[in-house]
Each structure stands twice: as C-alpha cells, then as structure tokens.
Design a protein around this motif. Structure first.
Motif, PDB file in Angstrom:
ATOM      1  N   LEU A  53      93.955  56.151 -31.127  1.00 27.85           N
ATOM      2  CA  LEU A  53      94.157  57.074 -32.244  1.00 27.85           C
ATOM      3  C   LEU A  53      93.020  58.086 -32.248  1.00 27.85           C
ATOM      4  O   LEU A  53      91.844  57.713 -32.212  1.00 27.85           O
ATOM      5  CB  LEU A  53      94.189  56.297 -33.559  1.00 27.85           C
ATOM      6  CG  LEU A  53      94.252  57.113 -34.850  1.00 27.85           C
ATOM      7  CD1 LEU A  53      95.554  57.904 -34.919  1.00 27.85           C
ATOM      8  CD2 LEU A  53      94.118  56.196 -36.057  1.00 27.85           C
ATOM      9  N   VAL A  54      93.383  59.364 -32.298  1.00 27.03           N
ATOM     10  CA  VAL A  54      92.375  60.420 -32.287  1.00 27.03           C
ATOM     11  C   VAL A  54      92.815  61.527 -33.231  1.00 27.03           C
ATOM     12  O   VAL A  54      94.020  61.732 -33.434  1.00 27.03           O
ATOM     13  CB  VAL A  54      92.165  60.951 -30.849  1.00 27.03           C
ATOM     14  CG1 VAL A  54      93.438  61.574 -30.301  1.00 27.03           C
ATOM     15  CG2 VAL A  54      90.997  61.904 -30.768  1.00 27.03           C
ATOM     16  N   GLN A  55      91.859  62.235 -33.801  1.00 27.85           N
ATOM     17  CA  GLN A  55      92.194  63.351 -34.678  1.00 27.85           C
ATOM     18  C   GLN A  55      92.567  64.583 -33.870  1.00 27.85           C
ATOM     19  O   GLN A  55      92.128  64.755 -32.716  1.00 27.85           O
ATOM     20  CB  GLN A  55      91.006  63.675 -35.583  1.00 27.85           C
ATOM     21  CG  GLN A  55      90.747  62.627 -36.648  1.00 27.85           C
ATOM     22  CD  GLN A  55      89.684  63.081 -37.642  1.00 27.85           C
ATOM     23  OE1 GLN A  55      88.803  63.858 -37.302  1.00 27.85           O
ATOM     24  NE2 GLN A  55      89.774  62.574 -38.864  1.00 27.85           N
ATOM     25  N   ALA A  56      93.353  65.422 -34.465  1.00 27.83           N
ATOM     26  CA  ALA A  56      93.715  66.690 -33.825  1.00 27.83           C
ATOM     27  C   ALA A  56      92.452  67.448 -33.453  1.00 27.83           C
ATOM     28  O   ALA A  56      91.490  67.495 -34.225  1.00 27.83           O
ATOM     29  CB  ALA A  56      94.591  67.519 -34.747  1.00 27.83           C
ATOM     30  N   GLY A  57      92.472  68.015 -32.248  1.00 36.90           N
ATOM     31  CA  GLY A  57      91.299  68.717 -31.746  1.00 36.90           C
ATOM     32  C   GLY A  57      90.390  67.835 -30.922  1.00 36.90           C
ATOM     33  O   GLY A  57      89.470  68.341 -30.258  1.00 36.90           O
TER      34      GLY A  57
END
Length: 127
Positions: free
Chosen positions: A10-14
C-alpha cells in the motif's frame, strides 16, 4: 522455470514501489521478461517488457515516463520500478517470461506469448 513477483503493498499517490521478479530453475537469461497488471473487473494488461540483454524496453503508454523495467541476469531477477504512482495503478502485478528468445514489440505486449508466469503481487495506491 518458476517466477516469483513480490514487493507489492500500500502506497500513497505520488509514491513509489520497486517490484522484483525472481526466476528459479533453468536460467532464463536469454529470454524476454514482461510485467502485466490486472485491476478488479478488468482484463490483464501489458505494463512493460525487456529483452534478454536489457538493451530494448517496451512500455504501455499509461506508465511511460513513470515506470522503469530492468534486469540483472546474474541474479536471475527482473525489476519494475514504479514512480509517481496513481490510484489507477492499483492492480495485481504479474511478471512473465518467454520460453524462447523473442524480440518484436508484439512478442512482449501480448500475454499469450509468455510461457511462464509468477503468482502476482498486489499494489494498492491510495489517493
């Protein structure tokens, strides 16, 4: 040949992720490698491909300039570096390998051209 893709999460946008694809069994250093992805409710689609020497790479338009495919034949490992991730990159990512040397673009972006597939790794990008 068995392929194992890992490194998803899971990673944040950008943000960014790096997906390794490890091949075990007979060396496939002379074979092309591709990455595909499948989002929920959608068909599996081509992401990137690399020839056995690493000298030629192919990318889907949607990831060009953001993703980089590479390989280290000494480690029997291919990589997909994903930068500037977007919510629409959310999918299960699969690596695949040809069973014989192939060179044309059509040999890389068509899933039917691959003989070996990894189990997939989930990438989720939160917006």
């Amino acid at each position: 040949v068995q392929l194992q893709a890992y490194g998803g999460g899971l990673v944040q946008a950008g943000g960014f992720l790096r997906l390794p694809c490890l091949a075990t069994g007979p060396p496939c250093s002379s074979h092309g490698v591709g990455w595909f992805r499948q989002a929920p409710g959608k068909e599996r689609s081509f992401v990137a491909g690399i020839t056995w020497s690493g000298g030629t790479t192919y990318y889907a338009d949607s990831v060009k300039g953001r993703f980089t495919i590479s390989r280290d034949n000494a480690k029997n490992t291919a990589y997909l570096q994903m930068n500037s991730l977007k919510a629409e990159d959310t999918a299960v990512y699969y690596c695949a390998a040809h069973g014989r040397p192939l060179f044309s673009r059509a040999s890389y972006d068509a899933s039917g051209q691959y003989d070996y597939w990894g189990q997939g790794t989930q990438v989720t990008v939160s917006s």
